[in-house]
Design a protein around this motif. Structure first.
Motif, PDB file in Angstrom:
ATOM      1  N   ILE A  31       1.670   0.019  10.017  1.00 35.80           N
ATOM      2  CA  ILE A  31       0.404  -0.692   9.536  1.00 35.80           C
ATOM      3  C   ILE A  31      -0.152   0.470   8.595  1.00 35.80           C
ATOM      4  O   ILE A  31      -0.781   0.303   7.505  1.00 35.80           O
ATOM      5  CB  ILE A  31      -0.506  -0.853  10.703  1.00 35.80           C
ATOM      6  N   ILE A  32      -0.144   1.780   9.168  1.00 38.35           N
ATOM      7  CA  ILE A  32      -0.671   3.019   8.415  1.00 38.35           C
ATOM      8  C   ILE A  32       0.103   3.152   7.045  1.00 38.35           C
ATOM      9  O   ILE A  32      -0.837   3.632   6.162  1.00 38.35           O
ATOM     10  CB  ILE A  32      -0.610   4.213   9.366  1.00 38.35           C
ATOM     11  N   THR A  33       1.369   3.094   7.145  1.00 36.28           N
ATOM     12  CA  THR A  33       2.142   3.188   5.871  1.00 36.28           C
ATOM     13  C   THR A  33       1.640   2.250   4.792  1.00 36.28           C
ATOM     14  O   THR A  33       1.469   2.564   3.756  1.00 36.28           O
ATOM     15  CB  THR A  33       3.493   2.942   6.194  1.00 36.28           C
ATOM     16  N   VAL A  34       1.525   0.846   5.030  1.00 34.17           N
ATOM     17  CA  VAL A  34       1.093  -0.258   4.239  1.00 34.17           C
ATOM     18  C   VAL A  34      -0.163  -0.049   3.563  1.00 34.17           C
ATOM     19  O   VAL A  34      -0.624   0.052   2.282  1.00 34.17           O
ATOM     20  CB  VAL A  34       1.073  -1.493   4.893  1.00 34.17           C
ATOM     21  N   LEU A  35      -1.233   0.621   4.513  1.00 27.81           N
ATOM     22  CA  LEU A  35      -2.517   0.959   4.040  1.00 27.81           C
ATOM     23  C   LEU A  35      -2.596   2.067   3.169  1.00 27.81           C
ATOM     24  O   LEU A  35      -3.214   2.152   2.196  1.00 27.81           O
ATOM     25  CB  LEU A  35      -3.587   1.145   5.237  1.00 27.81           C
ATOM     26  N   ILE A  36      -1.791   3.105   3.518  1.00 26.02           N
ATOM     27  CA  ILE A  36      -1.605   4.295   2.467  1.00 26.02           C
ATOM     28  C   ILE A  36      -1.131   3.855   1.119  1.00 26.02           C
ATOM     29  O   ILE A  36      -1.625   4.173   0.184  1.00 26.02           O
ATOM     30  CB  ILE A  36      -0.766   5.360   2.959  1.00 26.02           C
ATOM     31  N   LEU A  37      -0.061   3.068   0.979  1.00 26.81           N
ATOM     32  CA  LEU A  37       0.433   2.504  -0.189  1.00 26.81           C
ATOM     33  C   LEU A  37      -0.241   1.720  -0.991  1.00 26.81           C
ATOM     34  O   LEU A  37      -0.290   2.104  -2.239  1.00 26.81           O
ATOM     35  CB  LEU A  37       2.046   1.988   0.174  1.00 26.81           C
ATOM     36  N   ILE A 344       7.942   3.682   8.807  1.00 33.84           N
ATOM     37  CA  ILE A 344       7.619   3.884   7.546  1.00 33.84           C
ATOM     38  C   ILE A 344       8.491   2.869   6.759  1.00 33.84           C
ATOM     39  O   ILE A 344       8.127   2.406   5.755  1.00 33.84           O
ATOM     40  CB  ILE A 344       8.034   5.298   7.099  1.00 33.84           C
ATOM     41  N   LEU A 345       9.839   2.569   7.292  1.00 37.19           N
ATOM     42  CA  LEU A 345      10.691   1.656   6.646  1.00 37.19           C
ATOM     43  C   LEU A 345      10.427   0.289   6.810  1.00 37.19           C
ATOM     44  O   LEU A 345      10.211  -0.607   5.984  1.00 37.19           O
ATOM     45  CB  LEU A 345      11.982   1.643   7.121  1.00 37.19           C
ATOM     46  N   MET A 346       9.527  -0.102   8.103  1.00 37.32           N
ATOM     47  CA  MET A 346       9.145  -1.211   8.402  1.00 37.32           C
ATOM     48  C   MET A 346       7.863  -1.683   7.258  1.00 37.32           C
ATOM     49  O   MET A 346       7.592  -2.620   6.750  1.00 37.32           O
ATOM     50  CB  MET A 346       8.591  -1.539   9.699  1.00 37.32           C
ATOM     51  N   GLY A 347       7.122  -0.559   7.173  1.00 41.30           N
ATOM     52  CA  GLY A 347       6.003  -0.585   6.188  1.00 41.30           C
ATOM     53  C   GLY A 347       6.265  -0.986   4.856  1.00 41.30           C
ATOM     54  O   GLY A 347       5.683  -2.000   4.032  1.00 41.30           O
ATOM     55  N   HIS A 348       7.148  -0.139   4.278  1.00 38.99           N
ATOM     56  CA  HIS A 348       7.775  -0.645   3.017  1.00 38.99           C
ATOM     57  C   HIS A 348       8.373  -2.118   2.943  1.00 38.99           C
ATOM     58  O   HIS A 348       8.091  -2.646   1.709  1.00 38.99           O
ATOM     59  CB  HIS A 348       8.665   0.350   2.707  1.00 38.99           C
ATOM     60  N   VAL A 376       4.900  11.942   4.877  1.00 35.48           N
ATOM     61  CA  VAL A 376       5.394  13.120   5.452  1.00 35.48           C
ATOM     62  C   VAL A 376       4.335  13.328   6.802  1.00 35.48           C
ATOM     63  O   VAL A 376       4.802  13.703   7.924  1.00 35.48           O
ATOM     64  CB  VAL A 376       5.656  14.310   4.707  1.00 35.48           C
ATOM     65  N   TRP A 377       3.313  13.142   6.436  1.00 43.07           N
ATOM     66  CA  TRP A 377       2.212  13.428   7.885  1.00 43.07           C
ATOM     67  C   TRP A 377       2.450  12.435   8.730  1.00 43.07           C
ATOM     68  O   TRP A 377       1.935  12.666   9.711  1.00 43.07           O
ATOM     69  CB  TRP A 377       0.717  13.414   6.941  1.00 43.07           C
ATOM     70  N   ILE A 378       2.755  11.479   8.315  1.00 40.92           N
ATOM     71  CA  ILE A 378       2.919  10.207   9.298  1.00 40.92           C
ATOM     72  C   ILE A 378       4.118  10.885  10.411  1.00 40.92           C
ATOM     73  O   ILE A 378       3.919  10.683  11.566  1.00 40.92           O
ATOM     74  CB  ILE A 378       3.287   8.839   8.679  1.00 40.92           C
ATOM     75  N   LEU A 379       5.081  11.231   9.619  1.00 40.77           N
ATOM     76  CA  LEU A 379       6.090  11.951  10.531  1.00 40.77           C
ATOM     77  C   LEU A 379       5.635  13.053  11.183  1.00 40.77           C
ATOM     78  O   LEU A 379       5.938  13.136  12.467  1.00 40.77           O
ATOM     79  CB  LEU A 379       7.324  12.324   9.666  1.00 40.77           C
ATOM     80  N   VAL A 380       5.066  13.789  10.564  1.00 37.73           N
ATOM     81  CA  VAL A 380       4.241  15.044  11.538  1.00 37.73           C
ATOM     82  C   VAL A 380       3.571  14.544  12.620  1.00 37.73           C
ATOM     83  O   VAL A 380       3.507  14.998  13.953  1.00 37.73           O
ATOM     84  CB  VAL A 380       3.624  15.730  10.500  1.00 37.73           C
ATOM     85  N   TYR A 381       2.688  13.496  12.443  1.00 41.47           N
ATOM     86  CA  TYR A 381       1.627  13.105  13.145  1.00 41.47           C
ATOM     87  C   TYR A 381       2.471  12.176  14.534  1.00 41.47           C
ATOM     88  O   TYR A 381       1.948  12.533  15.575  1.00 41.47           O
ATOM     89  CB  TYR A 381       0.698  12.011  12.759  1.00 41.47           C
ATOM     90  N   ALA A 382       3.494  11.828  14.160  1.00 41.74           N
ATOM     91  CA  ALA A 382       4.296  10.961  15.249  1.00 41.74           C
ATOM     92  C   ALA A 382       5.121  12.016  16.088  1.00 41.74           C
ATOM     93  O   ALA A 382       5.113  11.987  17.441  1.00 41.74           O
ATOM     94  CB  ALA A 382       5.354   9.946  14.544  1.00 41.74           C
ATOM     95  N   ILE A 383       5.421  13.161  15.503  1.00 40.17           N
ATOM     96  CA  ILE A 383       6.139  14.173  16.485  1.00 40.17           C
ATOM     97  C   ILE A 383       5.023  14.906  17.233  1.00 40.17           C
ATOM     98  O   ILE A 383       5.493  15.241  18.283  1.00 40.17           O
ATOM     99  CB  ILE A 383       6.779  15.132  15.196  1.00 40.17           C
TER     100      ILE A 383
END
Length: 408
Positions: A31-37, A344-348, A376-383
């Motif tokens: 959801i966050i990925t879609v909104l960012i894009l 991220i892949l699901m968002g795209h 990249v920050w999505i990945l950092v946030y998830a970690i």
């Protein structure tokens, strides 16, 4: 002792729990990925298309509708304005340049825009083939129009009345393609551009469809010279000085039958209105991520209870307390890293389905497979979520009492 491989083996041993935690986290991050894009590309596209347009003047109505229809061509016009009034505005000392537009027709769902060569200069276009129009009923195609409708220089077509694709054709005169624009990523890619005279003759009296009149040259700059009562749809204005931003809109709105709207102001207001909905959706996404993090914590904590004997055995064969701590933290990091990649892949993928078939409109220029730095920050946030979710179970592993566990 390879801790990464060991952590991975423990996760694979419980595929249902692992898969569920990854999927839950991936949903929130998707959801966050879609909104960012959407937000990034939509705002960039809006800014790019409005560049060089300080003010739009048209018929009274909704100012936002006026901007959307005249600058972005994604709404219906508010109406037409008298040519004489438009010329009067263009002579104002605060106006540097005016570009008239006449709308109302389409071909294959793509809008036919009557204007002059200043509109081509505004978007700094280049031609892939051919050149600009010189006579009535000569047109220049945007790159997307030419590709989608399979048209090239020298081809002819019949325009249709109205903005939508399901409308009746004008049967008086064919349009002839004289040029095709190179792709620019701007609104002109999805437009069919022609002269003001072409639009007037299409909607004019029967006598105006005389073929001799079609050989006359058209106005390439400014307004066509005519003694007849003509109308245009809107006027795009560039200011002569910053003072015009204060004085000109107020003057037009209060002392004429016209309406003046600022693209910058109206689009900022639109983003502000959309921002409320975006924040709510983001809030929902963060709730899902929090639940996913909680699920990872519970899974690791329960797993720790079951594996205390295994951890004690690892200690006896040489593993340190620090290695056990890292072992549990690595499980959380692996889980959330996989969740981030899948999310991220699901968002795209979701966005690609969303924009599929959107040849025109607000989403038509959005690309689903552009990867932004923000991802990249999505990945950092998830970690980070994974590290925090695994800290308490990792501390439990660190404090494992070897003698007590082996005795049990």
């Amino acid at each position: 002792m390879n801790m990464v491989r060991l952590s991975w083996k423990y996760l694979v041993a419980k595929p249902m729990n692992t898969g569920l935690n990854i999927l839950l986290l991936a949903l929130g991050l998707a959801i966050i990925t879609v909104l960012i894009l959407i937000q990034d590309q939509f705002e960039n596209q809006m800014s790019r298309d409005a560049k060089g347009v300080d003010l739009v003047v048209g018929a009274k109505g909704s100012p936002l509708q006026l901007i959307l229809s005249s600058v972005y061509h994604i709404d219906f016009p508010t109406g037409n304005i008298d040519l004489k009034e438009a010329k009067g505005v263009s002579r104002n000392r605060l106006v540097k340049k005016t570009i008239p537009l006449s709308l109302g027709d389409n071909y294959g769902g793509y809008r036919i825009v009557g204007t002059n060569h200043d509109y081509l200069d505004l978007y700094e276009v280049s031609f892939a083939s051919g050149g600009a129009w010189e006579k009535p009923f000569e047109v220049v195609l945007g790159s997307a129009v030419a590709e989608k409708l399979n048209l090239k220089v020298g081809d002819t077509f019949m325009g249709s009345h109205g903005i939508g694709s399901s409308s009746h054709e004008h049967d008086h005169h064919d349009y002839r393609v004289t040029g095709v624009l190179a792709p620019s990523g701007k609104v002109v890619d999805k437009l069919i551009l022609t002269s003001l005279e072409s639009v007037w003759f299409t909607h004019g009296k029967e006598g105006e469809h005389d073929h001799d009149k079609m050989e006359n040259a058209v106005a390439k700059r400014g307004f066509p010279e005519t003694e007849e009562d003509r109308q245009i749809t809107t006027l795009l204005i560039q200011y002569r000085s910053p003072m015009a931003a204060v004085q000109l809109p107020r003057f037009i709105n209060s002392r004429s039958s016209l309406q003046a709207a600022s693209p910058t102001f109206e689009i900022s207001r639109l983003f502000e209105l959309l921002g409320v909905g975006i924040k709510l959706i983001k809030g929902l996404a963060f709730v899902i991520i929090f639940i996913a993090g909680l699920g990872i914590f519970i899974a690791l904590y329960n797993s720790l209870k079951e594996r205390r004997y295994d951890l004690a055995v690892m200690r006896t064969i040489g593993a340190s307390k620090g290695q056990l701590f890292v072992h549990i933290v690595l499980e959380g990091i692996i889980l959330t890293s996989l969740g981030a990649i899948v999310g991220i892949l699901m968002g795209h993928l979701f966005l690609s389905f969303l924009v599929m078939g959107q040849e025109q409109g607000a989403l038509s220029n959005i690309s689903a497979w552009i990867f932004l730095k923000a991802e990249v920050w999505i990945l950092v946030y998830a970690i980070t979520v994974g590290v925090f979710a695994s800290l308490i179970p990792a501390l439990g592993a660190y404090k494992t009492d070897i003698a007590k566990q082996l005795t049990k």
